[in-house]
Design an enzyme around this catalytic site. Structure first.
Site, mmCIF file in Angstrom:
data_model
loop_
_atom_site.group_PDB
_atom_site.id
_atom_site.type_symbol
_atom_site.label_atom_id
_atom_site.label_comp_id
_atom_site.label_asym_id
_atom_site.label_seq_id
_atom_site.Cartn_x
_atom_site.Cartn_y
_atom_site.Cartn_z
ATOM 1 N N GLU A 1 42.908 36.951 32.112
ATOM 2 C CA GLU A 1 42.664 36.052 33.243
ATOM 3 C C GLU A 1 41.275 35.448 33.226
ATOM 4 O O GLU A 1 41.085 34.323 33.682
ATOM 5 C CB GLU A 1 42.875 36.816 34.556
ATOM 6 C CG GLU A 1 44.286 37.310 34.798
ATOM 7 C CD GLU A 1 45.245 36.206 35.209
ATOM 8 O OE1 GLU A 1 44.787 35.256 35.879
ATOM 9 O OE2 GLU A 1 46.434 36.290 34.854
ATOM 10 N N ASP B 1 47.729 24.732 37.164
ATOM 11 C CA ASP B 1 49.064 25.304 36.970
ATOM 12 C C ASP B 1 49.982 25.043 38.165
ATOM 13 O O ASP B 1 51.059 25.644 38.265
ATOM 14 C CB ASP B 1 48.972 26.803 36.703
ATOM 15 C CG ASP B 1 48.386 27.587 37.866
ATOM 16 O OD1 ASP B 1 47.907 26.958 38.841
ATOM 17 O OD2 ASP B 1 48.384 28.837 37.797
ATOM 18 N N THR C 1 42.847 29.203 42.043
ATOM 19 C CA THR C 1 43.049 30.568 41.567
ATOM 20 C C THR C 1 41.712 31.281 41.683
ATOM 21 O O THR C 1 40.688 30.740 41.263
ATOM 22 C CB THR C 1 43.526 30.580 40.105
ATOM 23 O OG1 THR C 1 44.821 29.974 40.024
ATOM 24 C CG2 THR C 1 43.612 31.998 39.564
#
Length: 277
Positions: free
Chosen positions: A62, A80, A85
């Site tokens: 990640e 995405d 995020t």
């Protein structure tokens, strides 16, 4: 044959008494033999050392770093379709888990720097929109990341939503630490919803060709099938089409027979090499 009277043994002891005595002696001998004890089960992924390994493995994928604790303040839109995020596990503004996290933080520390964004987070849930979040939300997130209360909230939501369910389901399927981690990493990326690429669908796809140990199957064969299904799910989204976190990490551990996820571990993600000694 029914005997109306005891017949005597050669020693003068009745047969019934003789059998009783010899039976007791035999039982005593059996009792005296120590029973074999089962070997203790290897630690699951919820063992503190294993959990630390899991955090590092996910962080390598990640955040391209083993220092997962440095990621509380991470935030970006990676394109995405999930909006922002952020944090140690990739909480997303478009998938509801970021909203739940910020709400928990507000409950624990009312008036914190992220609390004013709760209405906007509710509005953008389910979309990739930044409406009501830009331009200051990323900076506010990084500010909040310095607060131990926010850090603990991230830890707790990670465990509640992702880690604990994955470990529980892995254990139910009779999987050891590697399999539990495969479940965890899948839930982190794909969520636990009912969509075609969610964790449940990935597991169902795997069950079409193999059975987990709890259903009498071979653990390695089942994990191979699960990772195949995971790769398929990843390739359904362009943003996740690089499958190296499976191919050159989890699959390597599986080929090495390291079902307990014991160190040393060597793997690659996105072309970068990592090591846990």
């Amino acid at each position: 044959m029914h005997l109306g009277h005891d017949t005597a043994s050669p020693s003068g002891v009745s047969r019934r008494t003789f059998v009783a005595l010899t039976g007791a002696a035999a039982l005593g001998a059996l009792v005296a033999v120590p029973r074999a004890t089962a070997a203790p089960a290897a630690p699951g992924l919820d063992d503190p050392a294993k959990k630390e390994t899991a955090m590092k493995l996910v962080s390598s994928a990640e955040n391209s770093s083993l220092d997962w604790k440095a990621q509380y303040g991470y935030i970006e839109d990676i394109g995405d379709g999930r909006g922002y995020t952020a944090g140690i596990i990739g909480f997303c503004s478009g998938t509801g888990d970021m909203l739940d996290l910020v709400q928990l933080y507000a409950d624990r520390r009312p008036g914190n720097v992220l609390a004013p964004y709760l209405p906007a987070l509710r509005r953008v849930d389910g979309t990739d929109s930044h409406a009501g979040l830009d331009p200051d939300f990323p900076g506010s997130w990084r500010t909040a990341a310095g607060d131990a209360v926010f850090q603990q909230a991230q830890n707790d939501e990670r465990d509640r939503v992702y880690f604990n369910p994955a470990v529980h389901r892995g254990k139910d399927d009779g999987l050891r630490a590697l399999g539990q981690f495969a479940y965890y990493d899948a839930i982190v990326m794909h969520g636990d919803g009912t969509d075609a690429t969610g964790f449940g669908a990935i597991r169902e796809r795997a069950l079409r060709s193999a059975r987990p140990p709890a259903q009498g199957g071979d653990e390695t064969a089942y994990l191979d099938a699960f990772l195949d299904a995971r790769v398929w799910a990843m390739k359904q989204e362009e943003a996740h089409s690089d499958t190296s976190r499976v191919d050159t990490a989890q699959r390597v551990f599986l080929r090495n027979g390291n079902l307990d996820l014991n160190p040393p571990l060597d793997w690659e993600v996105y072309g970068d090499s990592y090591h846990i000694g």
